[in-house]
Scaffold this motif. Structure first.
Motif, PDB file in Angstrom:
ATOM      1  N   ALA A 213       0.866  -1.182   0.000  1.00 61.40           N
ATOM      2  CA  ALA A 213       0.000   0.000   0.000  1.00 61.40           C
ATOM      3  C   ALA A 213       0.899   1.227   0.000  1.00 61.40           C
ATOM      4  O   ALA A 213       1.728   1.394   0.895  1.00 61.40           O
ATOM      5  CB  ALA A 213      -0.904  -0.012   1.231  1.00 61.40           C
ATOM      6  N   ARG A 214       0.754   2.072  -1.013  1.00 62.11           N
ATOM      7  CA  ARG A 214       1.558   3.300  -1.065  1.00 62.11           C
ATOM      8  C   ARG A 214       0.634   4.510  -1.123  1.00 62.11           C
ATOM      9  O   ARG A 214      -0.470   4.460  -1.676  1.00 62.11           O
ATOM     10  CB  ARG A 214       2.489   3.284  -2.278  1.00 62.11           C
ATOM     11  CG  ARG A 214       1.795   3.141  -3.618  1.00 62.11           C
ATOM     12  CD  ARG A 214       2.786   3.113  -4.769  1.00 62.11           C
ATOM     13  NE  ARG A 214       2.135   2.807  -6.042  1.00 62.11           N
ATOM     14  CZ  ARG A 214       1.521   3.711  -6.808  1.00 62.11           C
ATOM     15  NH1 ARG A 214       1.495   4.995  -6.426  1.00 62.11           N
ATOM     16  NH2 ARG A 214       0.949   3.344  -7.933  1.00 62.11           N
ATOM     17  N   ARG A 215       1.103   5.575  -0.545  1.00 61.06           N
ATOM     18  CA  ARG A 215       0.311   6.809  -0.541  1.00 61.06           C
ATOM     19  C   ARG A 215       0.364   7.498  -1.909  1.00 61.06           C
ATOM     20  O   ARG A 215       1.392   7.503  -2.572  1.00 61.06           O
ATOM     21  CB  ARG A 215       0.853   7.763   0.522  1.00 61.06           C
ATOM     22  CG  ARG A 215       0.581   7.303   1.950  1.00 61.06           C
ATOM     23  CD  ARG A 215       0.983   8.399   2.926  1.00 61.06           C
ATOM     24  NE  ARG A 215       0.817   7.995   4.309  1.00 61.06           N
ATOM     25  CZ  ARG A 215      -0.330   8.063   4.980  1.00 61.06           C
ATOM     26  NH1 ARG A 215      -1.417   8.507   4.374  1.00 61.06           N
ATOM     27  NH2 ARG A 215      -0.389   7.694   6.248  1.00 61.06           N
TER      28      ARG A 215
ATOM     29  N   ASP B 160      -4.888   9.460  -0.898  1.00 63.44           N
ATOM     30  CA  ASP B 160      -5.378   8.096  -1.124  1.00 63.44           C
ATOM     31  C   ASP B 160      -4.291   7.059  -0.850  1.00 63.44           C
ATOM     32  O   ASP B 160      -3.118   7.389  -0.669  1.00 63.44           O
ATOM     33  CB  ASP B 160      -5.872   7.938  -2.566  1.00 63.44           C
ATOM     34  CG  ASP B 160      -7.091   8.789  -2.872  1.00 63.44           C
ATOM     35  OD1 ASP B 160      -7.789   9.199  -1.910  1.00 63.44           O
ATOM     36  OD2 ASP B 160      -7.342   9.045  -4.067  1.00 63.44           O
ATOM     37  N   TRP B 161      -4.717   5.792  -0.884  1.00 53.90           N
ATOM     38  CA  TRP B 161      -3.820   4.650  -0.836  1.00 53.90           C
ATOM     39  C   TRP B 161      -3.961   3.872  -2.135  1.00 53.90           C
ATOM     40  O   TRP B 161      -5.074   3.705  -2.641  1.00 53.90           O
ATOM     41  CB  TRP B 161      -4.155   3.731   0.342  1.00 53.90           C
ATOM     42  CG  TRP B 161      -3.851   4.289   1.694  1.00 53.90           C
ATOM     43  CD1 TRP B 161      -4.713   4.927   2.530  1.00 53.90           C
ATOM     44  CD2 TRP B 161      -2.595   4.238   2.370  1.00 53.90           C
ATOM     45  NE1 TRP B 161      -4.086   5.292   3.686  1.00 53.90           N
ATOM     46  CE2 TRP B 161      -2.775   4.877   3.614  1.00 53.90           C
ATOM     47  CE3 TRP B 161      -1.332   3.733   2.065  1.00 53.90           C
ATOM     48  CZ2 TRP B 161      -1.748   5.013   4.547  1.00 53.90           C
ATOM     49  CZ3 TRP B 161      -0.305   3.856   2.988  1.00 53.90           C
ATOM     50  CH2 TRP B 161      -0.522   4.498   4.211  1.00 53.90           C
TER      51      TRP B 161
ATOM     52  N   THR C 268       2.983  -1.162   4.203  1.00 58.48           N
ATOM     53  CA  THR C 268       3.391   0.183   3.809  1.00 58.48           C
ATOM     54  C   THR C 268       4.903   0.282   3.958  1.00 58.48           C
ATOM     55  O   THR C 268       5.524  -0.500   4.672  1.00 58.48           O
ATOM     56  CB  THR C 268       2.728   1.245   4.698  1.00 58.48           C
ATOM     57  OG1 THR C 268       3.152   1.054   6.062  1.00 58.48           O
ATOM     58  CG2 THR C 268       1.219   1.144   4.630  1.00 58.48           C
TER      59      THR C 268
ATOM     60  N   PHE D 108      -6.614  -2.642   5.558  1.00 62.81           N
ATOM     61  CA  PHE D 108      -7.459  -1.776   4.745  1.00 62.81           C
ATOM     62  C   PHE D 108      -8.793  -2.465   4.450  1.00 62.81           C
ATOM     63  O   PHE D 108      -8.823  -3.668   4.151  1.00 62.81           O
ATOM     64  CB  PHE D 108      -6.769  -1.437   3.416  1.00 62.81           C
ATOM     65  CG  PHE D 108      -5.500  -0.655   3.563  1.00 62.81           C
ATOM     66  CD1 PHE D 108      -5.506   0.734   3.532  1.00 62.81           C
ATOM     67  CD2 PHE D 108      -4.286  -1.317   3.754  1.00 62.81           C
ATOM     68  CE1 PHE D 108      -4.329   1.456   3.672  1.00 62.81           C
ATOM     69  CE2 PHE D 108      -3.099  -0.597   3.894  1.00 62.81           C
ATOM     70  CZ  PHE D 108      -3.118   0.795   3.860  1.00 62.81           C
TER      71      PHE D 108
ATOM     72  N   ALA E 252      -8.305   7.548   2.199  1.00 73.45           N
ATOM     73  CA  ALA E 252      -7.594   7.464   3.483  1.00 73.45           C
ATOM     74  C   ALA E 252      -8.437   6.777   4.544  1.00 73.45           C
ATOM     75  O   ALA E 252      -7.914   6.106   5.442  1.00 73.45           O
ATOM     76  CB  ALA E 252      -7.200   8.871   3.935  1.00 73.45           C
TER      77      ALA E 252
ATOM     78  N   LEU F 277      -8.098   2.886   5.713  1.00 76.65           N
ATOM     79  CA  LEU F 277      -7.109   2.363   6.662  1.00 76.65           C
ATOM     80  C   LEU F 277      -7.768   2.118   8.020  1.00 76.65           C
ATOM     81  O   LEU F 277      -8.442   2.995   8.561  1.00 76.65           O
ATOM     82  CB  LEU F 277      -5.965   3.356   6.824  1.00 76.65           C
ATOM     83  CG  LEU F 277      -4.883   2.992   7.850  1.00 76.65           C
ATOM     84  CD1 LEU F 277      -4.069   1.798   7.383  1.00 76.65           C
ATOM     85  CD2 LEU F 277      -3.977   4.194   8.119  1.00 76.65           C
TER      86      LEU F 277
ATOM     87  N   GLU G 212      -1.389   2.818  10.935  1.00 79.86           N
ATOM     88  CA  GLU G 212      -0.511   2.062  10.038  1.00 79.86           C
ATOM     89  C   GLU G 212       0.738   1.583  10.763  1.00 79.86           C
ATOM     90  O   GLU G 212       1.450   0.709  10.275  1.00 79.86           O
ATOM     91  CB  GLU G 212      -0.117   2.920   8.840  1.00 79.86           C
ATOM     92  CG  GLU G 212       0.658   4.178   9.184  1.00 79.86           C
ATOM     93  CD  GLU G 212       0.971   5.002   7.949  1.00 79.86           C
ATOM     94  OE1 GLU G 212       1.936   4.659   7.241  1.00 79.86           O
ATOM     95  OE2 GLU G 212       0.260   5.997   7.700  1.00 79.86           O
TER      96      GLU G 212
END
Length: 386
Positions: free
Chosen positions: A141-143, A147-148, A172, A185, A221, A224, A228
């Protein structure tokens, strides 16, 4: 700690057993399993009666009880051959995690539906290369702004076709260290970029298994769950209930198998004597009965410890209960088939159709070997072997 059940718990057992009798294995579950169809009618009625979410907070529509009561429900359903696999996942794992760590908005959105069965949430942790090692999960999961973006693959995920969302375990990246950290998530099953493919299984079961593909799935967001940075603790908050519920399903299924064997051993007469009068029949059944009761005691202990907040004690007992419940269940089914002789393998009796499902309990949701690793390391203090 007392295992003398309250009048409310006894009444709950009786009510669930009455419902399960309406949806018993031979008349309802087995025909559904042969067509690979989910037990939707049983799930809906159990939800309306408050059984599905008996462990979830009252303020969100649940029963306000604990894991003891939820495991009781699944045991009694399974004792009629009507165990609901998704109870292990939706209220026990996902419901517990969201109730403990979710935001208020997440609780409002999901818990009432999880409690009454109108919403189902699957759980996505297993991956092809990670196996039982949750530290090696590669779904990332990357920002991207607020958003993700999730990418990766999952296997052996139960009931995705019935689910509104999947609680995905992803990782992450820590920009400071470059290490990957787990995070949870809520992923709606209709999200763009999310695909599910049924896995062909060589067993008869109502709930299908799926391989999941996440191709740059964009989530807000708000998807989540919790922090995290604390997801490993959050993850394990759901795994102890999973093991307790796995034990409950195995113990109930074992009760079903033994009940069928006892019925047959009382009725089947050879040389003017019911076969149940012979020790070659009665002693193995008595032994399995003892082993099922011992497994049930450990399951009750694990549930009571979990409900009391003793997480380490619950982890040890939950793993032991899962081990004992699986082994006793497999042995009970094998002995029940042996008691029936050739008829135990007929479609009419239906016991042979349970063999594959019973065998799963030795490998899922956690394998026998990983439980032995846990007990050797944490209970006995032996060096870590893996």
């Amino acid at each position: 700690m007392s295992f003398i059940e309250t009048e409310e718990q006894k009444a709950l057992r009786a009510a669930v057993a009455s419902l399960a009798a309406k949806y018993n294995y031979r008349d309802y579950v087995l025909p559904k399993a042969r067509k690979n169809e989910p037990l939707s009618e049983l799930w809906a009625e159990a939800g309306k009666l408050g059984f599905i979410g008996v462990n979830l907070p009252e303020e969100y529509g649940g029963g306000g009880a604990g894991m003891y009561e939820l495991s009781l429900v699944l045991e009694e359903l399974a004792a009629q051959g009507a165990g609901l696999l998704l109870m292990v996942v939706s209220p026990a794992i996902c419901g517990t995690i969201i109730a403990k760590y979710g935001t208020e908005d997440q609780k409002q959105e999901w818990l009432p539906g999880l409690a009454d069965g109108t919403k189902i949430m699957a759980f996505g942790i297993t991956e092809p290369d990670a196996g039982s090692n949750s530290h090696q999960i590669t779904t990332t999961a990357r920002r991207d702004g607020g958003d993700w973006i999730l990418s990766g693959r999952k296997i052996f995920i139960s009931g995705v076709d019935q689910a509104d969302a999947v609680l995905i375990v992803a990782r992450t990246e820590d920009n400071k260290t470059g290490k990957l950290k787990p995070a949870l998530f809520i992923l709606p099953t209709d999200a763009p970029g999310f695909e599910k493919t049924p896995q062909e299984m060589d067993i008869l079961e109502p709930d299908r298994q799926y391989t999941l593909f996440l191709d740059d799935v964009r989530l807000p967001a708000s998807a989540l769950v919790g922090s995290e940075d604390a997801a490993l603790a959050q993850l394990f908050a759901g795994l102890n209930p999973e093991r307790i519920m796995g034990a409950a399903m195995g113990i109930g299924a074992g009760r079903y198998a033994i009940d069928r064997a006892v019925e047959y051993a009382k009725e089947r007469t050879v040389w003017k004597t019911p076969i149940g009068a012979h020790q070659g029949i009665s002693h193995p059944l008595a032994q399995v009965k003892i082993e099922l009761e011992l497994a049930k005691l450990m399951m009750q202990k694990a549930a009571a410890l979990y409900d009391s907040g003793d997480e380490f004690g619950a982890a040890e007992s939950a793993n032991m209960a899962k081990y004992a419940g699986a082994e006793a269940s497999i042995k009970a089914l094998d002995q029940s088939i042996q008691t029936h002789g050739g008829s135990g393998l007929t479609a009419e009796v239906g016991l042979a159709a349970m063999l594959g499902v019973a065998r799963i309990m030795r490998v899922a949701p956690v394998s026998r070997e990983m439980i032995l690793n846990f007990v050797a390391q944490h209970s006995l203090g032996l060096p870590k072997s893996y």
